[in-house]
Enzyme design. Structure first.
Site, PDB file in Angstrom:
ATOM      1  N   TYR A   1       0.691  -1.231  -0.117  1.00 36.60           N
ATOM      2  CA  TYR A   1      -0.170   0.089   0.097  1.00 36.60           C
ATOM      3  C   TYR A   1       0.780   1.225  -0.107  1.00 36.60           C
ATOM      4  O   TYR A   1       2.017   1.244   0.254  1.00 36.60           O
ATOM      5  CB  TYR A   1      -0.931   0.063   1.170  1.00 36.60           C
TER       6      TYR A   1
ATOM      7  N   ARG B   1       7.576   3.893  -5.416  1.00 33.92           N
ATOM      8  CA  ARG B   1       7.839   2.978  -4.123  1.00 33.92           C
ATOM      9  C   ARG B   1       6.832   1.970  -4.032  1.00 33.92           C
ATOM     10  O   ARG B   1       7.098   0.643  -3.766  1.00 33.92           O
ATOM     11  CB  ARG B   1       7.770   3.771  -2.666  1.00 33.92           C
TER      12      ARG B   1
ATOM     13  N   ARG C   1      -8.779 -19.685  -0.687  1.00 30.77           N
ATOM     14  CA  ARG C   1      -7.685 -19.780   0.265  1.00 30.77           C
ATOM     15  C   ARG C   1      -6.794 -20.933  -0.100  1.00 30.77           C
ATOM     16  O   ARG C   1      -7.132 -22.329   0.106  1.00 30.77           O
ATOM     17  CB  ARG C   1      -8.313 -19.654   1.532  1.00 30.77           C
TER      18      ARG C   1
ATOM     19  N   HIS D   1      -1.895 -20.883   0.051  1.00 30.71           N
ATOM     20  CA  HIS D   1      -0.999 -19.955   0.214  1.00 30.71           C
ATOM     21  C   HIS D   1      -0.268 -19.395  -1.338  1.00 30.71           C
ATOM     22  O   HIS D   1       0.036 -18.457  -1.446  1.00 30.71           O
ATOM     23  CB  HIS D   1       0.428 -20.514   1.066  1.00 30.71           C
TER      24      HIS D   1
ATOM     25  N   LYS E   1       6.352  -1.882   1.799  1.00 23.82           N
ATOM     26  CA  LYS E   1       5.315  -1.086   2.549  1.00 23.82           C
ATOM     27  C   LYS E   1       4.178  -2.240   2.442  1.00 23.82           C
ATOM     28  O   LYS E   1       3.345  -2.062   1.666  1.00 23.82           O
ATOM     29  CB  LYS E   1       4.942   0.232   2.020  1.00 23.82           C
TER      30      LYS E   1
ATOM     31  N   GLU F   1      13.278   2.192  13.252  1.00 28.54           N
ATOM     32  CA  GLU F   1      12.204   3.478  12.792  1.00 28.54           C
ATOM     33  C   GLU F   1      11.215   3.719  13.940  1.00 28.54           C
ATOM     34  O   GLU F   1      11.182   2.876  14.757  1.00 28.54           O
ATOM     35  CB  GLU F   1      11.708   3.447  11.320  1.00 28.54           C
TER      36      GLU F   1
ATOM     37  N   LEU G   1      11.540   1.607   6.293  1.00 33.34           N
ATOM     38  CA  LEU G   1      10.826   2.102   5.009  1.00 33.34           C
ATOM     39  C   LEU G   1      11.469   3.246   4.457  1.00 33.34           C
ATOM     40  O   LEU G   1      11.925   4.054   5.301  1.00 33.34           O
ATOM     41  CB  LEU G   1       9.368   2.493   5.277  1.00 33.34           C
TER      42      LEU G   1
HETATM   43  N1  PDD Z   1       3.315   5.372   7.370  1.00 32.30           N
HETATM   44  N2  PDD Z   1       8.024   3.994   8.387  1.00 32.30           N
HETATM   45  C1  PDD Z   1       6.951   3.199   8.530  1.00 32.30           C
HETATM   46  C2  PDD Z   1       7.044   2.015   9.007  1.00 32.30           C
HETATM   47  C3  PDD Z   1       5.915   3.729   7.830  1.00 32.30           C
HETATM   48  O1  PDD Z   1       4.740   3.151   8.044  1.00 32.30           O
HETATM   49  C4  PDD Z   1       5.793   4.972   7.401  1.00 32.30           C
HETATM   50  C5  PDD Z   1       4.625   5.825   6.811  1.00 32.30           C
HETATM   51  C6  PDD Z   1       7.124   5.911   7.366  1.00 32.30           C
HETATM   52  C7  PDD Z   1       7.210   7.081   6.704  1.00 32.30           C
HETATM   53  O2  PDD Z   1       7.129   7.143   5.327  1.00 32.30           O
HETATM   54  P1  PDD Z   1       6.249   8.476   4.597  1.00 32.30           P
HETATM   55  O3  PDD Z   1       7.276   9.480   4.913  1.00 32.30           O
HETATM   56  O4  PDD Z   1       6.657   7.942   3.107  1.00 32.30           O
HETATM   57  O5  PDD Z   1       4.965   8.447   5.027  1.00 32.30           O
HETATM   58  C8  PDD Z   1       8.173   5.197   7.843  1.00 32.30           C
HETATM   59  C9  PDD Z   1       2.197   5.823   6.576  1.00 32.30           C
HETATM   60  C10 PDD Z   1       2.091   7.374   6.955  1.00 32.30           C
HETATM   61  C11 PDD Z   1       0.953   5.122   7.136  1.00 32.30           C
HETATM   62  O6  PDD Z   1       1.137   3.756   6.924  1.00 32.30           O
HETATM   63  O7  PDD Z   1       0.023   5.640   7.606  1.00 32.30           O
END
Ligand code: PDD
Length: 276
Positions: free
Chosen positions: A32, A51, A99, A101, A145, A177, A201
């Protein structure tokens, strides 16, 4: 007004469209993006779509859509709403199939929500927020992501139950992070943040902050940070699409910068607003 989208059709955001056998629902088998739209203009859209396509390729999701195709879908969503400032959540999953895998042959599902921006009060940003440290219990491909957010959700909930806003994740003694943000410290007016790797990320806001730092001739140093270094830093802040740049003033009960939002963090935020 909020709107939804599922496989080619714009729909009311609360319409039931996900079948039981949708793999996003069954397995979290998808990726996503979160994109912010300011004054009807998506912020760093190409970077978000790049991304997304890179996340899709990392999970071998056969998207069959180009950057331009996805840009078109998002542009249509913007045209379909009369809101000015909003957040778009865009999901792609391995589709709908009985369903099991192994990958099915079914086409990718694409869903999207378009909702008013969750605006952060200026006073909250000026006061800063609190955080906790939490073990990074995620898998080893955090650069993707992925829709699988269970460890992030559990850590964020633990932070919330401790009266905190974010959990700063620690792997092998080093900061990776936040649960939904990138983390930075400032020492002697220099910005330090975790280097890009499969452990974090590659934030789009992080890329913007790197650019802003270079414009302001502030050092932006990518190096691993220990929890002790973070607690002793002059300033700490996090970034994400929805939080933009947000100062952290207390971690695990230890005050950062005497418990006040850092001057440089707030200056970066002001510059970020101009950058938008
Ligand atoms: N989250 N690290 C993680 C684990 C994240 O889920 C996000 C963003 C970031 C920052 O990435 P960016 O600057 O590209 O938004 C870092 C989004 C906002 C969310 O899942 O809501």
């Amino acid at each position: 007004m909020s709107i939804g989208y599922f496989n080619g059709e714009f729909i009311p955001v609360d319409k039931a469209v996900i079948l039981i056998d949708e793999r996003g629902h069954q397995f979290g088998d998808g990726v996503y993006e979160v994109i912010r739209v300011y004054n009807r203009k998506p912020f760093m859209l190409k970077e978000h779509i790049q991304r997304l396509l890179s996340s899709a390729s990392s999970i071998k999701l056969n998207v069959n859509k180009s950057l331009e195709d996805i840009e078109d879908i998002i542009t249509k969503a913007i045209e379909n709403t009369d809101m000015f400032d909003f957040d778009i959540y865009f999901q792609m999953t391995r589709g709908i199939a009985t369903r099991k895998h192994l990958f099915p042959d079914t086409p990718v599902s694409i869903s999207m929500t378009v909702r008013p921006m969750k605006v952060m009060e200026d006073t909250v940003r000026k006061m800063g927020v609190n955080a906790i440290f939490h073990e990074d219990e995620r898998w080893l491909n955090c650069h993707i992501k992925s829709l699988n957010l269970l460890p992030n959700i559990l850590a964020k909930q633990t932070a919330h139950e401790s009266g905190c806003y974010e959990a700063i994740l620690i792997r092998n003694g080093f900061v990776t992070e936040g649960t939904s943000s990138n983390v930075y410290i400032i020492i002697d007016k220099k910005i330090y943040t975790t280097p890009l790797s499969k452990q974090i990320l590659p934030g789009i806001t992080r890329a913007a902050v790197k650019k802003i730092a270079s414009l302001l001739q502030i050092d932006f140093i990518e190096k691993h940070i220990t929890s002790t270094e973070l607690l002793q830093a002059d300033e700490v802040f996090i970034t994400s699409t929805t939080n933009e740049i947000l100062p952290i003033v207390n971690v695990d009960g230890t005050k950062i910068n005497d418990g006040y939002s850092g001057e440089l963090s707030l200056a970066l935020y002001e510059k970020f607003k101009q950058f938008i």
